[in-house]
Design a protein around this motif. Structure first.
Motif, PDB file in Angstrom:
ATOM      1  N   THR A 184       0.820  -1.218   0.000  1.00  0.00           N
ATOM      2  CA  THR A 184       0.000   0.000   0.000  1.00  0.00           C
ATOM      3  C   THR A 184       0.843   1.253   0.000  1.00  0.00           C
ATOM      4  O   THR A 184       0.344   2.341  -0.286  1.00  0.00           O
ATOM      5  CB  THR A 184      -0.925  -0.003   1.213  1.00  0.00           C
ATOM      6  OG1 THR A 184      -0.136  -0.048   2.414  1.00  0.00           O
ATOM      7  CG2 THR A 184      -1.876  -1.186   1.182  1.00  0.00           C
ATOM      8  N   VAL A 206      -5.083   1.865  -7.848  1.00  0.00           N
ATOM      9  CA  VAL A 206      -6.164   1.382  -6.985  1.00  0.00           C
ATOM     10  C   VAL A 206      -6.902   2.524  -6.299  1.00  0.00           C
ATOM     11  O   VAL A 206      -8.145   2.503  -6.210  1.00  0.00           O
ATOM     12  CB  VAL A 206      -5.598   0.397  -5.938  1.00  0.00           C
ATOM     13  CG1 VAL A 206      -6.701  -0.126  -5.042  1.00  0.00           C
ATOM     14  CG2 VAL A 206      -4.874  -0.758  -6.628  1.00  0.00           C
ATOM     15  N   LEU A 207      -6.177   3.538  -5.850  1.00  0.00           N
ATOM     16  CA  LEU A 207      -6.803   4.571  -5.009  1.00  0.00           C
ATOM     17  C   LEU A 207      -7.094   5.864  -5.762  1.00  0.00           C
ATOM     18  O   LEU A 207      -7.691   6.776  -5.168  1.00  0.00           O
ATOM     19  CB  LEU A 207      -5.887   4.869  -3.814  1.00  0.00           C
ATOM     20  CG  LEU A 207      -5.586   3.673  -2.894  1.00  0.00           C
ATOM     21  CD1 LEU A 207      -4.696   4.124  -1.751  1.00  0.00           C
ATOM     22  CD2 LEU A 207      -6.878   3.058  -2.358  1.00  0.00           C
ATOM     23  N   ARG A 251     -15.356   1.993  -4.303  1.00  0.00           N
ATOM     24  CA  ARG A 251     -14.701   0.986  -3.456  1.00  0.00           C
ATOM     25  C   ARG A 251     -14.656  -0.375  -4.180  1.00  0.00           C
ATOM     26  O   ARG A 251     -13.631  -1.041  -4.222  1.00  0.00           O
ATOM     27  CB  ARG A 251     -15.435   0.872  -2.120  1.00  0.00           C
ATOM     28  CG  ARG A 251     -14.769  -0.099  -1.150  1.00  0.00           C
ATOM     29  CD  ARG A 251     -15.392  -0.045   0.230  1.00  0.00           C
ATOM     30  NE  ARG A 251     -16.801  -0.413   0.202  1.00  0.00           N
ATOM     31  CZ  ARG A 251     -17.820   0.446   0.334  1.00  0.00           C
ATOM     32  NH1 ARG A 251     -17.564   1.755   0.469  1.00  0.00           N
ATOM     33  NH2 ARG A 251     -19.069   0.026   0.307  1.00  0.00           N
ATOM     34  N   ALA A 289     -12.212  -0.283  -6.968  1.00  0.00           N
ATOM     35  CA  ALA A 289     -10.839  -0.367  -6.461  1.00  0.00           C
ATOM     36  C   ALA A 289     -10.477  -1.810  -6.145  1.00  0.00           C
ATOM     37  O   ALA A 289      -9.356  -2.264  -6.424  1.00  0.00           O
ATOM     38  CB  ALA A 289     -10.682   0.510  -5.224  1.00  0.00           C
ATOM     39  N   TYR A 290     -11.442  -2.540  -5.516  1.00  0.00           N
ATOM     40  CA  TYR A 290     -11.189  -3.972  -5.286  1.00  0.00           C
ATOM     41  C   TYR A 290     -10.849  -4.683  -6.591  1.00  0.00           C
ATOM     42  O   TYR A 290      -9.905  -5.467  -6.678  1.00  0.00           O
ATOM     43  CB  TYR A 290     -12.418  -4.640  -4.660  1.00  0.00           C
ATOM     44  CG  TYR A 290     -12.699  -4.232  -3.230  1.00  0.00           C
ATOM     45  CD1 TYR A 290     -11.669  -3.879  -2.366  1.00  0.00           C
ATOM     46  CD2 TYR A 290     -13.995  -4.240  -2.737  1.00  0.00           C
ATOM     47  CE1 TYR A 290     -11.936  -3.520  -1.062  1.00  0.00           C
ATOM     48  CE2 TYR A 290     -14.278  -3.895  -1.443  1.00  0.00           C
ATOM     49  CZ  TYR A 290     -13.245  -3.527  -0.599  1.00  0.00           C
ATOM     50  OH  TYR A 290     -13.517  -3.193   0.693  1.00  0.00           O
ATOM     51  N   TYR A 307      -7.409  -3.796  -8.029  1.00  0.00           N
ATOM     52  CA  TYR A 307      -6.309  -4.492  -7.348  1.00  0.00           C
ATOM     53  C   TYR A 307      -6.266  -5.971  -7.786  1.00  0.00           C
ATOM     54  O   TYR A 307      -5.191  -6.530  -8.033  1.00  0.00           O
ATOM     55  CB  TYR A 307      -6.491  -4.405  -5.839  1.00  0.00           C
ATOM     56  CG  TYR A 307      -5.384  -5.101  -5.081  1.00  0.00           C
ATOM     57  CD1 TYR A 307      -4.187  -4.446  -4.809  1.00  0.00           C
ATOM     58  CD2 TYR A 307      -5.518  -6.418  -4.654  1.00  0.00           C
ATOM     59  CE1 TYR A 307      -3.157  -5.082  -4.131  1.00  0.00           C
ATOM     60  CE2 TYR A 307      -4.497  -7.074  -3.986  1.00  0.00           C
ATOM     61  CZ  TYR A 307      -3.315  -6.397  -3.717  1.00  0.00           C
ATOM     62  OH  TYR A 307      -2.303  -7.022  -3.054  1.00  0.00           O
ATOM     63  N   ILE A 347      -8.229   0.456   1.194  1.00  0.00           N
ATOM     64  CA  ILE A 347      -9.261   0.867   0.233  1.00  0.00           C
ATOM     65  C   ILE A 347     -10.504   1.338   0.980  1.00  0.00           C
ATOM     66  O   ILE A 347     -11.133   2.349   0.612  1.00  0.00           O
ATOM     67  CB  ILE A 347      -9.583  -0.296  -0.713  1.00  0.00           C
ATOM     68  CG1 ILE A 347      -8.364  -0.627  -1.588  1.00  0.00           C
ATOM     69  CG2 ILE A 347     -10.785   0.025  -1.590  1.00  0.00           C
ATOM     70  CD1 ILE A 347      -8.531  -1.874  -2.431  1.00  0.00           C
TER      71      ILE A 347
END
Length: 596
Positions: A509, A518-519, A547, A550-551, A554, A578
């Motif tokens: 991260t 991702v973010l 959210r 983003a999952y 990743y 996340i």
């Protein structure tokens, strides 16, 4: 009966997807193999006339033997005696059924036989010393009659069992050597052969118009003459007529009709060949040769008598076979269609090379100095482009990815006895990432947290204190120092105990790439709007969508293909990072749900 749910599924066409490999080596192999196959197909098409419809021959055969032989000595009753006998066709030729005829070359005579009682010829089976050695009424196929039970003198030196038979009995004697009709070597046989191909409406025969009646067959000088000299037949078959004539044999005369009935190249002529059909290497105990017996009956002083002849000779079997072919468009299409599969041999061979030289044995990154590993590296690339490994989807199947390992681990939940962090699992090669698939990411993936144990509520309450934990606050299984302890029941928390690393080190991260892929709120919004250009949601709904997106980002980043990413488990540090970026204002977070 229910009708079809969708006619579009009926009116459709499916085709295979082709992977084109730009390689000079494999391209050369392909064209060389194609050239070989094309040459073979073309050669077979012309030489075997595969464009024709073939039909077997139907034939009839008639043979005539001509020649005269003189015999000056013959064996009668086991004794040689002078004779002055002339044999013509009616004497030495016997007609047989089918395409066969028999010609006598040697013989034994037993004269003046009449029904009565007499001693048998002395052999091991017939010798006796007294009447007790003979059985009355005993019949043996090897005997020459029915025993009367008496032992009588055959001559001054031997006694044999008396039999009721044609007397005197035949003397067991060897065939005269040389053969009595040895001059039959110069006899000739005329063979008339009519053939028909009813499917092609064509009939012909082996006797050509204007045939010279005095011709004699010769393989090179006169191959179409239907008159054969018997000695020449045996010479062409690799045998000696004089030797075979003593005890006889079987000779095959083969007539092969290979006819081309096309108008532009018409040819239909017989081809003759000869073959010895009996076993010429057999020992005498196995009864070599060919012989049989026949009798000539007459009456003398009102008593029926006969002359028994045991004849040795040669049986000629005329074997006719062949086909007639004529151009047929259907036969040509069928042949061309059947040979198209031969061109697939190049694909099979090249695929075999790729599969063989892309094995795990080749380690070009470990042995860069090895010249044989360079093609292995290229084949490994081709193999991954051509083949897609698919694992059977199961609800208990999970995938984990550690940032300090080059591969993915596949773990079966049923075999899991401890946390995912310590599970060995099966190593799965990481597929190369196709960034064009990012725009096609589904947005319905739920939170990648493990499903609750049976009997537990579907939703789990958010953990408190989501700030970055200190190294001393992280659980024992954490290797990056940013994971949070699991609050699931004891029998289910092993699925949540997963760190981004296998060994101690910095957390994924903290990577700049994690923030960009991702973010990044703007990037995630672009992905949402790419699929739904008119998407308009409130802040809470947008946070939930971001959210989940983003999952998925990743999972696509770390697991690659969708079938693997669907079963991928996000590490605790990534999952809560996340959630902290896109939190829910109220309510619990959802758990992991298997897509199958």
């Amino acid at each position: 009966m229910p009708g079809c749910s969708c006619w579009d599924d009926v009116f459709q066409y499916e085709t295979n997807k082709i992977t084109r490999i730009q390689s000079v080596n494999y391209g050369t192999v392909k064209w060389v193999l194609h050239a070989i196959v094309f040459s073979y197909v073309g050669f077979a098409l012309v030489s075997d006339k595969m464009y024709q419809r073939k039909e077997p021959v139907i034939s009839s055969v008639h043979a005539k033997v001509k020649g005269v032989a003189e015999v000056t000595e013959e064996v009668v009753g086991g004794e040689k005696r002078p004779a002055q006998r002339v044999f013509d066709t009616a004497d030495y030729t016997f007609s047989l059924q089918g395409n066969s005829f028999f010609m006598m070359t040697n013989y034994l005579i037993t004269e003046g036989q009449e029904q009565g009682r007499c001693p048998q010829f002395p052999t091991r089976r017939t010798l006796c010393l007294s009447d007790q050695d003979c059985k009355k009424g005993w019949l043996n196929p090897q005997n020459q009659g029915i025993q009367t039970g008496k032992c009588v003198e055959y001559n001054t030196t031997a006694k044999t069992c008396e039999v009721s038979a044609w007397c005197p009995t035949e003397v067991v004697e060897e065939a005269p050597r040389p053969a009595l009709l040895g001059s039959a070597e110069n006899f000739t046989v005329l063979i008339k052969n009519n053939v028909d191909f009813p499917g092609h409406n064509y009939t012909t025969r082996n006797i050509l118009p204007g045939l010279n009646a005095s011709c004699i067959f010769h393989k090179t000088q006169d191959p179409q003459c239907p008159i054969f000299r018997l000695g020449d037949i045996f010479r062409d078959a690799g045998d000696n007529f004089s030797e075979v004539a003593v005890k006889g044999g079987i000779m095959g005369i083969e007539i092969n009709w290979d006819c081309n009935l096309d108008r532009w190249f018409h040819r239909c002529r017989p081809k003759y060949s000869f073959r010895r059909l009996d076993d010429k290497t057999a020992r005498e105990s196995l009864y070599p040769g060919y012989n049989f017996r026949y009798a000539k009956y007459y009456r003398e002083n009102n008593v029926e008598k006969r002359t028994l002849m045991k004849v040795f000779g040669i049986r000629f079997d005329i074997l006719v076979f062949g086909t007639g072919g004529k151009f047929n468009i259907i036969s040509l299409i069928v042949y061309m269609g059947s040979t198209l599969s031969y061109f697939g041999l190049a694909t099979v061979f090249i695929d075999l090379l790729i599969n063989t030289y892309s094995s795990a044995i080749c380690r070009s990154h470990v042995y860069p100095w090895c010249p044989c590993c360079k093609p292995c590296a290229a084949n490994e690339y081709y193999y991954h482009k051509k083949c897609e490994v698919v694992v059977e989807p199961k609800r208990t199947l999970k995938y984990v990815s550690f940032v300090d390992e080059p591969h993915i681990r596949m773990v079966d939940q049923q075999l899991l006895g401890k946390s995912l962090q310590d599970a060995k699992g099966q190593k799965v090669p990481r597929a190369p990432m196709d960034f064009t698939r990012l725009s096609k990411l589904p947005l319905s993936l739920p939170d990648a947290t493990p499903a609750p144990a049976p009997g537990q509520p579907q939703e789990m309450q958010p953990l408190r204190g989501m700030g970055t934990p200190k190294a001393g606050d992280s659980p024992d299984w954490c290797q990056c120092g940013r994971c949070l302890p699991s609050q699931l029941p004891e029998d289910s928390k092993c699925l949540e105990e997963l760190c981004c690393r296998r060994t101690p080190g910095p957390c994924i991260t903290t990577s700049e790439l994690f923030g960009d892929l991702v973010l990044s709120r703007s990037a995630l919004r672009q992905l949402l709007l790419y699929q739904e250009p008119l998407l308009a949601l409130d802040e809470e709904a947008t946070n939930s969508r971001l959210r989940r997106c983003a999952y998925r980002c990743y999972a696509a980043w770390r697991f690659g293909p969708q079938d693997v990413a669907d079963f991928g488990i996000l590490p605790s540090c990534c999952r809560w990072r996340i959630r902290r970026e896109f939190p829910r204002s109220h309510g619990p977070y959802g758990g992991f749900r298997c897509p199958y």
